[in-house]
Write an enzyme that holds these catalytic residues in place. Sequence first.
Site, PDB file in Angstrom:
ATOM      1  CB  SER A 108      -0.951  -0.028   1.107  1.00 36.71           C
ATOM      2  OG  SER A 108      -0.416   0.173   2.333  1.00 36.71           O
ATOM      3  CG  HIS A 168       3.270   0.811   4.920  1.00 31.68           C
ATOM      4  ND1 HIS A 168       3.321   0.593   6.220  1.00 31.68           N
ATOM      5  CD2 HIS A 168       1.930   0.380   4.521  1.00 31.68           C
ATOM      6  CE1 HIS A 168       2.456   0.418   6.932  1.00 31.68           C
ATOM      7  NE2 HIS A 168       1.248   0.334   6.171  1.00 31.68           N
ATOM      8  CG  ASP A 228       6.444   0.569   7.468  1.00 31.11           C
ATOM      9  OD1 ASP A 228       5.899   0.311   8.768  1.00 31.11           O
ATOM     10  OD2 ASP A 228       6.067   1.034   6.548  1.00 31.11           O
ATOM     11  CG  HIS A 277      -1.593  -1.435  15.838  1.00 32.07           C
ATOM     12  ND1 HIS A 277      -1.775  -2.796  15.418  1.00 32.07           N
ATOM     13  CD2 HIS A 277      -2.227  -0.501  14.994  1.00 32.07           C
ATOM     14  CE1 HIS A 277      -2.663  -2.578  14.518  1.00 32.07           C
ATOM     15  NE2 HIS A 277      -2.601  -1.368  13.898  1.00 32.07           N
ATOM     16  CB  THR A 309      -2.802   1.744  -3.336  1.00 34.42           C
ATOM     17  OG1 THR A 309      -2.345   1.649  -1.915  1.00 34.42           O
ATOM     18  CG2 THR A 309      -2.288   3.045  -3.842  1.00 34.42           C
ATOM     19  CD1 TRP A 352      -1.875   7.618 -11.115  1.00 32.97           C
ATOM     20  CD2 TRP A 352      -2.441   6.047  -9.495  1.00 32.97           C
ATOM     21  NE1 TRP A 352      -1.154   7.780  -9.952  1.00 32.97           N
ATOM     22  CE2 TRP A 352      -1.534   6.879  -9.184  1.00 32.97           C
ATOM     23  CE3 TRP A 352      -3.162   5.198  -8.772  1.00 32.97           C
ATOM     24  CZ2 TRP A 352      -1.098   6.624  -7.782  1.00 32.97           C
ATOM     25  CZ3 TRP A 352      -2.642   4.958  -7.562  1.00 32.97           C
ATOM     26  CH2 TRP A 352      -1.606   5.862  -7.069  1.00 32.97           C
ATOM     27  CG  HIS A 365      -9.714   4.344   1.533  1.00 31.26           C
ATOM     28  ND1 HIS A 365      -9.038   5.492   0.894  1.00 31.26           N
ATOM     29  CD2 HIS A 365      -8.594   3.523   1.830  1.00 31.26           C
ATOM     30  CE1 HIS A 365      -8.014   5.480   0.848  1.00 31.26           C
ATOM     31  NE2 HIS A 365      -7.627   4.470   1.505  1.00 31.26           N
ATOM     32  CG  ASN A 415      -0.544   8.522   2.571  1.00 28.54           C
ATOM     33  OD1 ASN A 415       0.532   9.194   3.106  1.00 28.54           O
ATOM     34  ND2 ASN A 415      -0.503   7.374   2.856  1.00 28.54           N
ATOM     35  CD  GLU A 453      -2.770  12.536  -0.700  1.00 19.81           C
ATOM     36  OE1 GLU A 453      -3.906  12.093  -1.564  1.00 19.81           O
ATOM     37  OE2 GLU A 453      -1.847  12.079  -0.664  1.00 19.81           O
ATOM     38  CD  GLN A 512      -9.112   1.852   5.022  1.00 24.96           C
ATOM     39  OE1 GLN A 512     -10.511   1.164   4.788  1.00 24.96           O
ATOM     40  NE2 GLN A 512      -8.122   1.236   4.287  1.00 24.96           N
TER      41      GLN A 512
HETATM   42  N1  UDP Z   1      -3.270   7.975  -5.018  1.00 17.88           N
HETATM   43  C1  UDP Z   1      -3.118   8.738  -6.283  1.00 17.88           C
HETATM   44  N2  UDP Z   1      -4.159   8.203  -7.394  1.00 17.88           N
HETATM   45  C2  UDP Z   1      -5.004   7.383  -7.068  1.00 17.88           C
HETATM   46  C3  UDP Z   1      -5.199   6.796  -6.104  1.00 17.88           C
HETATM   47  C4  UDP Z   1      -4.488   6.966  -4.948  1.00 17.88           C
HETATM   48  O1  UDP Z   1      -2.287   9.523  -6.344  1.00 17.88           O
HETATM   49  O2  UDP Z   1      -5.717   7.289  -8.295  1.00 17.88           O
HETATM   50  C5  UDP Z   1      -2.593   8.136  -3.990  1.00 17.88           C
HETATM   51  C6  UDP Z   1      -3.176   9.256  -2.905  1.00 17.88           C
HETATM   52  O3  UDP Z   1      -2.917  10.506  -3.177  1.00 17.88           O
HETATM   53  C7  UDP Z   1      -2.507   8.914  -1.717  1.00 17.88           C
HETATM   54  C8  UDP Z   1      -2.221   7.203  -1.926  1.00 17.88           C
HETATM   55  O4  UDP Z   1      -2.288   7.006  -3.145  1.00 17.88           O
HETATM   56  O5  UDP Z   1      -1.204   9.503  -1.265  1.00 17.88           O
HETATM   57  C9  UDP Z   1      -3.029   6.578  -1.124  1.00 17.88           C
HETATM   58  O6  UDP Z   1      -2.920   6.503   0.301  1.00 17.88           O
HETATM   59  P1  UDP Z   1      -4.051   6.358   1.326  1.00 17.88           P
HETATM   60  O7  UDP Z   1      -3.158   6.266   2.862  1.00 17.88           O
HETATM   61  O8  UDP Z   1      -4.984   7.160   1.172  1.00 17.88           O
HETATM   62  O9  UDP Z   1      -4.512   4.954   1.084  1.00 17.88           O
HETATM   63  P2  UDP Z   1      -3.869   3.203   0.753  1.00 17.88           P
HETATM   64  O10 UDP Z   1      -3.817   3.299  -0.498  1.00 17.88           O
HETATM   65  O11 UDP Z   1      -2.727   3.268   1.866  1.00 17.88           O
HETATM   66  O12 UDP Z   1      -5.426   2.483   1.309  1.00 17.88           O
END
Ligand code: UDP
Length: 457
Positions: free
Chosen positions: A18, A20, A114, A145, A282, A334, A352, A356, A360, A377
Amino acid sequence: AMAPSNKAHVVVLAFPFSSHPSALFFLARKLSEWAPDVAFSFFCTPKTNGSLSSWPTLPNLRIYDVADGLPEGHVSKGRVDDEVEFFLVATPGNYREAVKRVDEIEKVSCVVSDAFLWFAREIAEEMGVAWVAFWIATACALSVHLNTDLIRRKIGTRSEEVSARMDESLAFIPGCSQFRVRDLPEGIVFGPLDFSLFKSLHKMSQELPRATAILVNTIEEIDYDPVLDHLRTVLNKCLPVGPLTLLAPTRRDCDSDPHSCLPWLEARAHDPASVAYVGFGTVVVPPPSELAALAEALEESGVHFLWSLKDNTRESLPAGFLDRTRGRGLVVPWTPQSRVLGHVAVGAFISHCGWNSVLESITFVVPMIYRPFFSDQRINARILSQVLGIAVEVKGGVLTKDGVMDGLDLLLKRKEGKEMRERIGALKLIAKNAVGETGSSTKNLKTALEIIRGSAA
Ligand code: UDP
């Protein structure tokens, strides 16, 4: 060429799933920029390392592969859990061997990892150096945790026991009264407790108190005091350094726009805060019925929308949906999410609640309608709605046509949406200050660098 032996050499171990690895890489890059005299070696699986090649290189940051544990000829079924399972079988041997190889060439002086990779403590100890861990999510999630054993004692782990107590508060953990048992990540009292990742996270909860310091991707002034105070009694040193993306250089590999989302948004620039952005990160794939309900809501609401939807889930969309919404909606596999959220046309984010995405949403002042699925989440979601008042849950907790339409109406049309945007605006300033020259996150990252360099008092 051999480097001088008195030079600091920091190894950075990333967990390869993901968001990380990108978080760890941001950190490694930032530290490499700040300390050009220190050598950094970054370790992750070949697949992730491959995706980092679009970054401009730094002379003091090198990237090394560790084995991903996948059997030869493995064909991905798209299930992350399977890949995690294989990867964990290969650890810690894969990291230990890779680190040993670079240590023989240039003596390692510190291990940064990590937080998930708890065995970094052993690797560091074997080499007689410090271990600094990075927790990429909230202090609240870290705290639950770390309190796994306590929660198990209080709530139990038998499923009948736990399901009867889902709505109880976690008030017995300092600062966690707004969370309920049901908000916990899987692997603490529910979910398959014997899944290898969950067993590993339990081990992490026992090892982290032995780390020299833990960096947390959060903001001292936002993630909140009682929780950080508690962490500081449990951990040797707890340093909020977020939002890391604001500290990191602006150009990122995920910022390119192959599907032309930005020009599409630009055509809506005359109507600020009118477009809904949909993205579940992701890893999450909402169930087909919820995707279909979400599509119906977007269609019926009449709003403009941009949807980041993995290609293999498009089949869940109602027949003819893409045709009927053409022009008004753009569905792509994407998006450059940060830049999308930063666009003036975007006014609501269906999310969700990945951490990140939350950071944002704050950075670019876009309120969320949330439907959390797993991991941290639900905790993030509760912080947003109960503590910060900057997001709304989809009514009923799952994506339904009416629930999504209500949420969109609230955020895009009603005064509640405007008020949330104002509250986020204030938080954004706090976040910006935190990463400013004298801000708390900048200071904490400098402290971390001193520790990592081995020059801390
Ligand atoms: N992301 C992106 N474009 C996409 C989907 C995801 O740039 O179409 C980026 C998003 O900006 C974020 C990261 O992927 O920085 C996803 O991190 P998040 O912690 O929200 O979710 P995770 O993927 O860890 O569940």
